[in-house]
Design an enzyme around this catalytic site. Structure first.
Site, PDB file in Angstrom:
ATOM      1  N   LYS A 112      70.987  40.733  87.487  1.00 61.02           N
ATOM      2  CA  LYS A 112      71.734  41.037  88.869  1.00 61.02           C
ATOM      3  C   LYS A 112      72.378  40.631  89.350  1.00 61.02           C
ATOM      4  O   LYS A 112      74.255  40.502  89.715  1.00 61.02           O
ATOM      5  CB  LYS A 112      70.756  41.063  89.911  1.00 61.02           C
ATOM      6  CG  LYS A 112      69.477  41.156  89.461  1.00 61.02           C
ATOM      7  CD  LYS A 112      69.209  42.444  90.974  1.00 61.02           C
ATOM      8  CE  LYS A 112      67.610  43.230  91.304  1.00 61.02           C
ATOM      9  NZ  LYS A 112      66.653  43.296  90.230  1.00 61.02           N
TER      10      LYS A 112
HETATM   11  C1  LIG Z   1      65.654  43.936  89.847  1.00 57.49           C
HETATM   12  C2  LIG Z   1      65.057  43.868  88.484  1.00 57.49           C
HETATM   13  C3  LIG Z   1      64.397  45.314  87.694  1.00 57.49           C
HETATM   14  C4  LIG Z   1      64.430  46.625  88.103  1.00 57.49           C
HETATM   15  O1  LIG Z   1      66.022  47.140  87.773  1.00 57.49           O
HETATM   16  P1  LIG Z   1      66.174  48.547  88.581  1.00 57.49           P
HETATM   17  O2  LIG Z   1      67.832  49.241  88.371  1.00 57.49           O
HETATM   18  O3  LIG Z   1      65.997  48.067  89.945  1.00 57.49           O
HETATM   19  O4  LIG Z   1      65.596  49.535  88.348  1.00 57.49           O
HETATM   20  C5  LIG Z   1      63.825  44.704  86.095  1.00 57.49           C
HETATM   21  N1  LIG Z   1      63.858  43.607  85.739  1.00 57.49           N
HETATM   22  C6  LIG Z   1      64.555  42.687  86.586  1.00 57.49           C
HETATM   23  C7  LIG Z   1      64.120  40.980  86.160  1.00 57.49           C
HETATM   24  C8  LIG Z   1      64.920  42.786  88.060  1.00 57.49           C
HETATM   25  O5  LIG Z   1      65.323  41.816  89.114  1.00 57.49           O
END
Ligand SMILES: *Cc1c(COP(=O)(O)O)cnc(C)c1O
Length: 462
Positions: A112
């Site tokens: 993120k």
């Molecule tokens: C947010 C997240 C996901 C999922 O990603 P999306 O874009 O919501 O499909 C997968 N792994 C981790 C570690 C995350 O923080």
């Protein structure tokens, strides 16, 4: 670039307004009015270039007219200077023609950071230009909150309020938020669940007067700017493995469908992607819809990969919009049925085009644990449970052996130590920059699950 809503009724906006708006007024999500293309020569020229140069090339068509190329490049450079690997998203070999794309080298150890670090600078740029301020309010079950706080701390034009469920996030996750002591950062622990936190934020968004009085904005993955920033690492890794001459396949641990949709965006821009494998945990709504055509919301089950414990995958609406030939009224009908009946059926036509590009695979908790252990046994490497889902799904749905296969590593293993200890009996160490996290001073307020209390708390401080 102009942007249109997936539900067809909201006004077209330019990049700056889409950045600040988040959700469209008709309840839809913004997407570019058309997909910009890079031709094979342009893609080939990205091979061997620094991540920041690839980002400048890929992002330019989406932001053009809002800023100069030099301003964009400057923001990209600042955003990724906070990463602890010169490659930003290094690619490492896992097994025969199967690669791991490490997306966790940012300040809060999940992928993120890649989008939110850039978003922080984009917000700054647009707010300064407009001499405006904004208040970010968000709910988090873990990764988004810390990444948003880290991206927006110490920004003069932004206040940020993050609600997390009191006592229900891990120590590492809470401390990544509550040890940020900048005066524009406000952590609120709600006496309730994650769903309660999310309901509070949604209720504030629905209150038009309140929303305008605090210039409220969102940072969740309905924000288009997050998606575009994630398309970059698909290009970066694919050209390293032989694209555009060679097609490359990706396996993506999926919750809200933002990350894997960014792969689809890269493909629409001309990157030859052989397939996109959607890995889910037992919260498998996406697997069920591709197999049965019925999008049916079920109860959320808590797993060792909590960022994927989701039943409504918001960004799936962006894919449906394309699959239905960009017919906003068709998407409105599906979403109406979802809110009144809790389900909808995807048409055969739309399903066909989705099945051409995507594979789905559900990985249960035993398989996730087994994968963490088998990778550790074979390579000595720790992986987090989300990454384990991607790897297990990749092995199950891999294309022919000669096609390079990339699994996305979305979190650092130390962010989810319980699952790693459970599988390997060993504790993955925190990276050096966070090694004193458990000793740092914390600051947060505990508030009851009550809308008026939260609203006045924010009004007094924004
Ligand atoms: C947010 C997240 C996901 C999922 O990603 P999306 O874009 O919501 O499909 C997968 N792994 C981790 C570690 C995350 O923080």
């Amino acid at each position: 670039m102009k942007y249109v809503s997936t539900r067809g009724l909201a006004p077209e906006l330019d990049f700056e307004d889409v950045l600040l708006a988040g959700l469209a007024k008709d309840g839809g999500l913004y997407v570019p009015a058309s997909w910009p293309r890079l031709d094979p020569d342009e893609i080939a020229q990205l091979a061997g270039r620094p991540y920041q140069d690839v980002a400048a090339k890929v992002l330019w068509p989406f932001v053009g007219t809002s800023m100069s190329p030099a301003d964009l490049k400057d923001m990209i450079d600042k955003a990724y200077a906070t990463f602890d690997d010169a490659a930003v998203t290094p690619l490492v070999q896992l097994e025969d023609n199967h690669w791991l794309l490490e997306l966790f080298h940012g300040p809060t150890l999940s992928f993120k950071d890649i989008a939110l670090q850039l978003l922080g600078h984009l917000f700054d740029y647009v707010l300064a230009k407009r001499q405006a301020r904004m208040t970010v309010v968000g709910a988090t079950s873990g990764d988004t909150g810390s990444a948003a706080i880290e991206a927006l701390r110490d920004r003069a034009a932004v206040s940020i309020f993050i609600l997390h469920p009191y006592g229900r996030v891990s120590d590492v996750q809470r401390r990544q938020m509550t040890t940020v002591l900048d005066s524009n950062v406000h952590n609120i622990a709600i006496e309730g669940t994650f769903d309660d936190c999310q309901a509070l934020v949604k209720a504030m968004f629905r209150d038009e007067n309140y929303r305008q009085s605090i210039h409220m904005a969102a940072v969740n993955s309905i924000n288009w700017a997050r998606i575009m920033a994630q398309a970059v690492y698909y290009f970066y890794s694919a050209v390293a493995l032989g694209a555009p001459e060679k097609k490359v396949a990706f396996s993506v641990p999926t919750g809200n469908f933002g990350d894997v949709f960014a792969g689809y965006v890269a493909a629409q821009m001309g990157l030859p992607i052989e397939r996109l494998i959607i890995g889910t945990n037992v919260n498998d709504i996406l697997v069920r819809v591709l197999k049965t055509k019925k999008y049916l919301v079920a109860e959320v089950t808590h797993t060792s990969s909590p960022a994927m414990d989701i039943q409504v995958s918001s960004n799936f609406e962006r894919l449906l919009f394309d699959a239905y030939g960009r017919d906003g009224s068709a998407i409105r009908a599906l979403m109406d049925s979802l809110s009144t009946e809790g389900c909808f059926d995807v048409s055969e036509n739309a399903l066909g085009s989705i099945r051409d590009a995507f594979r789905v695979c559900r990985i249960d908790e035993n398989h996730t644990r087994g994968t963490i252990k088998s990778i550790h046994d074979a390579t000595g490497r720790f992986i987090d449970p989300h990454t384990a889902v991607a790897i297990a799904a990749a092995r199950q749905e891999r294309p022919a052996q000669h096609v390079p296969l990339v699994s996305l590593a979305t979190a650092h293993p130390a962010k989810f130590p319980e699952a790693v200890i459970d599988s390997t009996s060993l504790e993955p160490p925190l990276p050096a920059r966070l090694s004193d996290l458990l000793q740092r001073e914390e600051r947060y307020d505990v508030l009851p699950n009550d809308l008026n209390t939260i609203k006045s708390y924010i009004l007094q401080r924004f």
